[in-house]
Structures are given as C-alpha cells and as structure tokens.
Scaffold this active site. Structure first.
Site, PDB file in Angstrom:
ATOM      1  N   SER A  14      38.530  44.768  26.365  1.00  0.00           N
ATOM      2  CA  SER A  14      38.175  44.497  24.982  1.00  0.00           C
ATOM      3  C   SER A  14      38.707  43.110  24.592  1.00  0.00           C
ATOM      4  CB  SER A  14      38.697  45.603  24.063  1.00  0.00           C
ATOM      5  OG  SER A  14      38.093  45.520  22.796  1.00  0.00           O
ATOM      6  N   ASP A  90      28.179  51.006  25.095  1.00  0.00           N
ATOM      7  CA  ASP A  90      29.257  50.458  24.267  1.00  0.00           C
ATOM      8  C   ASP A  90      28.694  49.932  22.946  1.00  0.00           C
ATOM      9  OD1 ASP A  90      31.428  49.095  23.167  1.00  0.00           O
ATOM     10  OD2 ASP A  90      32.067  48.268  25.087  1.00  0.00           O
ATOM     11  N   HIS A 122      32.795  52.198  24.939  1.00  0.00           N
ATOM     12  CA  HIS A 122      33.739  51.086  25.098  1.00  0.00           C
ATOM     13  C   HIS A 122      34.852  51.394  26.095  1.00  0.00           C
ATOM     14  CE1 HIS A 122      35.476  47.298  24.136  1.00  0.00           C
ATOM     15  NE2 HIS A 122      36.565  47.808  23.612  1.00  0.00           N
TER      16      HIS A 122
END
Length: 146
Positions: A14, A90, A122
């Site tokens: 991320s 995601d 995600h």
C-alpha cells in the site's frame, strides 16, 4: 560494516508499496531488489481522504501530484529488479495504479515483474497469504545474490 551494500532490498504494501517503488526509481543504485504490493503510483487515483489531506487537490497542487506520480520516474529503474503484486479486486488501490506504471515501464524499455491475485482485494488473506510470502521470499532469494 555488517551491511552488504550490494545486496539491499525493500518490500512494502500500500503506502509501503509506494515507498518501495519510489526507492527503486529514485535510488536503484542502492536498492537491488524491491517488492511493491498494492502500490499507490499516482495519487490522483487514490482515496481523497488521504491524498487531499496531505497534498490538497490536483488542481491546487499540480506540481506536487506530478512529482509524486511514480510513472514520471520510471526511467530511474536501472540495474535493479522490481516485482509489483496487485489484488485484482482491490478497491482501495485500484489496479490502474500498477497498470499505468507497467505501461510506462514498457514504453521506457524497463523490465518490471508483475503478479496478480485474481480473487483478492487490497490485502491478500487466507491460504493465499502464505503463497504471497513465499513469492516475496523467493524473489529476494532469486535476485539478491552474492
């Protein structure tokens, strides 16, 4: 003295994927291998509550968004290996992030490795998380060599 400067790698997910990719394009002379999972590549595609909290809007800060867009730095990938991992479903860091980076890499003649988890959002969870960590470990074993 205990760090082998020829064998440094970085891994993150991320925002950590953004940092990993950023380190790889800006410091490929230091980082030999990077694995970026679900990386934010272009902040204009990311959630407003994070991007605009720190960077204002793209209209208010066009230079900031341009500088932070890692597509604009793909030429910095030199003699290093980068693996990008993405969850196909995601909705947090949408696949457009990594796809735009891969497209820019192709146009720049840079080699980037890519792996997609078709059934994950995600975060990769469950049994596939074991697969993910094995993939990351193997990537470092394969490309951080003596």
């Amino acid at each position: 003295g205990y760090v082998d400067m020829e064998r440094i790698g970085v891994h993150g997910w991320s925002y950590g994927g953004f940092m990993t990719t950023s380190l790889m394009v800006n410091h490929s002379d230091i980082f030999k291998v990077g694995v970026a999972g679900g990386p934010v590549i272009d902040w204009k595609y990311y959630e407003v509550m994070y991007g605009e909290r720190y960077m204002d809007t793209p209209d208010e800060n066009p230079e900031g968004y341009k500088e932070a867009n890692l597509v604009n730095h793909v030429d910095g990938l030199e003699d290093s290996r980068l693996l990008i991992i993405q969850g196909y479903q995601d909705a947090t860091v949408v696949p457009q992030h990594c796809l735009s980076f891969i497209e820019a890499s192709i146009k720049a003649g840079k080699q980037v490795d890519f792996f997609l988890y078709p059934n994950h959002e995600h975060n990769v969870g469950g049994h596939d998380r074991m697969h993910l960590y094995q993939k990351v470990e193997q990537y470092f074993k394969d490309f951080v060599k003596n």
